[in-house]
Design a protein around this motif. Sequence first.
Motif, PDB file in Angstrom:
ATOM      1  N   SER A 181       0.813  -1.223   0.000  1.00  0.00           N
ATOM      2  CA  SER A 181       0.000   0.000   0.000  1.00  0.00           C
ATOM      3  C   SER A 181       0.847   1.274   0.000  1.00  0.00           C
ATOM      4  CB  SER A 181      -0.941   0.006   1.206  1.00  0.00           C
ATOM      5  OG  SER A 181      -0.236  -0.291   2.393  1.00  0.00           O
ATOM      6  N   PHE A 184       3.001   1.962  -2.068  1.00  0.00           N
ATOM      7  CA  PHE A 184       3.371   2.261  -3.458  1.00  0.00           C
ATOM      8  C   PHE A 184       2.149   2.557  -4.335  1.00  0.00           C
ATOM      9  CE2 PHE A 184       6.672  -0.221  -1.498  1.00  0.00           C
ATOM     10  CZ  PHE A 184       7.794   0.530  -1.790  1.00  0.00           C
ATOM     11  N   SER A 185       1.086   2.975  -3.685  1.00  0.00           N
ATOM     12  CA  SER A 185      -0.142   3.317  -4.407  1.00  0.00           C
ATOM     13  C   SER A 185      -0.196   4.831  -4.639  1.00  0.00           C
ATOM     14  CB  SER A 185      -1.355   2.872  -3.584  1.00  0.00           C
ATOM     15  OG  SER A 185      -2.547   3.213  -4.241  1.00  0.00           O
ATOM     16  N   PHE A 186      -0.632   5.233  -5.816  1.00  0.00           N
ATOM     17  CA  PHE A 186      -0.877   6.660  -6.073  1.00  0.00           C
ATOM     18  C   PHE A 186      -1.860   6.779  -7.237  1.00  0.00           C
ATOM     19  CE2 PHE A 186       2.714   5.536  -8.771  1.00  0.00           C
ATOM     20  CZ  PHE A 186       2.467   6.193  -9.972  1.00  0.00           C
ATOM     21  N   ASP A 187      -2.497   7.928  -7.331  1.00  0.00           N
ATOM     22  CA  ASP A 187      -3.476   8.162  -8.393  1.00  0.00           C
ATOM     23  C   ASP A 187      -2.775   8.702  -9.629  1.00  0.00           C
ATOM     24  OD1 ASP A 187      -5.697   7.354  -6.917  1.00  0.00           O
ATOM     25  OD2 ASP A 187      -5.858   9.316  -5.953  1.00  0.00           O
ATOM     26  N   LEU A 188      -2.985   8.026 -10.748  1.00  0.00           N
ATOM     27  CA  LEU A 188      -2.356   8.434 -11.995  1.00  0.00           C
ATOM     28  C   LEU A 188      -3.435   8.765 -13.029  1.00  0.00           C
ATOM     29  CD1 LEU A 188       0.235   8.785 -13.654  1.00  0.00           C
ATOM     30  CD2 LEU A 188       0.067   6.378 -14.276  1.00  0.00           C
ATOM     31  N   THR A 234       4.238   2.294 -13.040  1.00  0.00           N
ATOM     32  CA  THR A 234       2.861   2.127 -12.565  1.00  0.00           C
ATOM     33  C   THR A 234       2.802   2.024 -11.043  1.00  0.00           C
ATOM     34  OG1 THR A 234       3.178  -0.233 -12.956  1.00  0.00           O
ATOM     35  CG2 THR A 234       1.929   0.951 -14.586  1.00  0.00           C
ATOM     36  N   PRO A 235       1.671   2.427 -10.469  1.00  0.00           N
ATOM     37  CA  PRO A 235       1.479   2.232  -9.031  1.00  0.00           C
ATOM     38  C   PRO A 235       1.612   0.748  -8.669  1.00  0.00           C
ATOM     39  CG  PRO A 235      -0.277   3.616  -9.942  1.00  0.00           C
ATOM     40  CD  PRO A 235       0.507   3.091 -11.104  1.00  0.00           C
ATOM     41  N   LYS A 236       2.183   0.490  -7.512  1.00  0.00           N
ATOM     42  CA  LYS A 236       2.302  -0.862  -6.951  1.00  0.00           C
ATOM     43  C   LYS A 236       3.137  -1.824  -7.802  1.00  0.00           C
ATOM     44  CE  LYS A 236      -2.092  -0.683  -4.398  1.00  0.00           C
ATOM     45  NZ  LYS A 236      -3.371  -1.369  -4.148  1.00  0.00           N
ATOM     46  N   LEU A 257       8.625   0.376  -9.605  1.00  0.00           N
ATOM     47  CA  LEU A 257       8.529   1.520  -8.696  1.00  0.00           C
ATOM     48  C   LEU A 257       9.193   1.190  -7.359  1.00  0.00           C
ATOM     49  CD1 LEU A 257       7.482   4.289  -7.814  1.00  0.00           C
ATOM     50  CD2 LEU A 257       5.265   3.234  -7.352  1.00  0.00           C
ATOM     51  N   LYS A 277       8.333   9.566  -3.762  1.00  0.00           N
ATOM     52  CA  LYS A 277       6.933   9.986  -3.611  1.00  0.00           C
ATOM     53  C   LYS A 277       6.782  11.464  -3.976  1.00  0.00           C
ATOM     54  CE  LYS A 277       3.080   9.711  -0.365  1.00  0.00           C
ATOM     55  NZ  LYS A 277       2.668   9.495   1.030  1.00  0.00           N
ATOM     56  N   TYR A 316       7.241  11.875  -7.794  1.00  0.00           N
ATOM     57  CA  TYR A 316       6.073  11.428  -8.556  1.00  0.00           C
ATOM     58  C   TYR A 316       4.914  12.430  -8.430  1.00  0.00           C
ATOM     59  CZ  TYR A 316       7.520   6.864 -10.354  1.00  0.00           C
ATOM     60  OH  TYR A 316       8.132   5.860 -11.076  1.00  0.00           O
TER      61      TYR A 316
END
Length: 349
Positions: free
Chosen positions: A4, A6-10, A307-309, A313, A326, A329
């Motif tokens: 979690s 490594f999650s972000f909104d793209l 990519t997220p997760k 990354l 972070k 990005y």
Amino acid sequence: MKLSHFSFDLPDELLAEHPAEHRDESRLMVLNREKQTIEHKLFKDIIDYFDEGDVMIMNDTKVFPARLYGNKEKTGARIEVFLLRELNQDQRLWDVLVDPARKIRIGNKLYFGEDETLVAEVIDNTTSRGRTLRFLYDGSYMDFRTKLTELGETPLPKYINRAVEPEDEERYQTIYAKNEGAVAAPTAGLHFSKHLLKRLEIKGVETAEVTLHVGLGTFNPVEVEDLSKHKMDSEEIIITKQAADIVNRGIENKKRVCAVGTTSMRTVESSVSSNGRLNEFEGWTNKFIFPPYDFSIANCMITNFHTPKSTLLMMTSAFAGHDFIKKAYEEAVKEKYKFYSYGDAMLII
């Protein structure tokens, strides 16, 4: 660290569907780990960060046209076959993925090309989508490989939502690609033009070529919160004595030793001696690098925006520091940098 982290909104509009018009004119974000600074450049400006005796480690794998379309016997259903790896040259056995998989069972035959001169028989199920195929072709092995190339298509990543275009055959390949065997390009290297490589050579920057044949496993999603439980697929790597000598000379002379891409980094980190030097090696690696991790070989890295997760990354975060990546990005999204294979680049020094 956990998945979690490594999650972000793209935003969808930041996915690069097409490459930059000129290879070395993608945007470049430069991260200085010591100063914790971020600069915005063009990729061709990368030459300003390297001096005589510095080393660039490049993955010289070559993408082969791994995506085929065939028709199932009797029903004529259109089947996509993605070639993963050759298992046996004499028997023409290949590990593949098929889509739609539910229609393909052991014993089925698939026909390829308008003249249907290439036929494959399904001889085993390996995973839900994986199959082992035996190709039947009336000709020599070289003729068979030529036929595969003729019928195959450049395997663009699934997230590029468009048909393959003629320019993809050349652009989805580094200009120094030579050892065929990858099903995806080592994308950090896509930014180098012949002109830029020549300028680096004139400046005295050395190049160490290693090989990692990129498999689809590189892009497998991580589905466990505890990263230590994620298993990477094995990929074939080659590190020659010549490449190891160039890299080790750079380390001993305290030069900048730069891994061009996550695949180059994984390759060299898979064959490290006890005294922190690179060993020649030919074999397989399933090395998974995530924070915290102590890097032994490269002190500099070129990579794309991932990519997220993704495992890519995670490696980048291990190298630059999770908080710094972070922040970078967040800035990349704000400044509308392009992500993924045809996207922009990052230099971490």
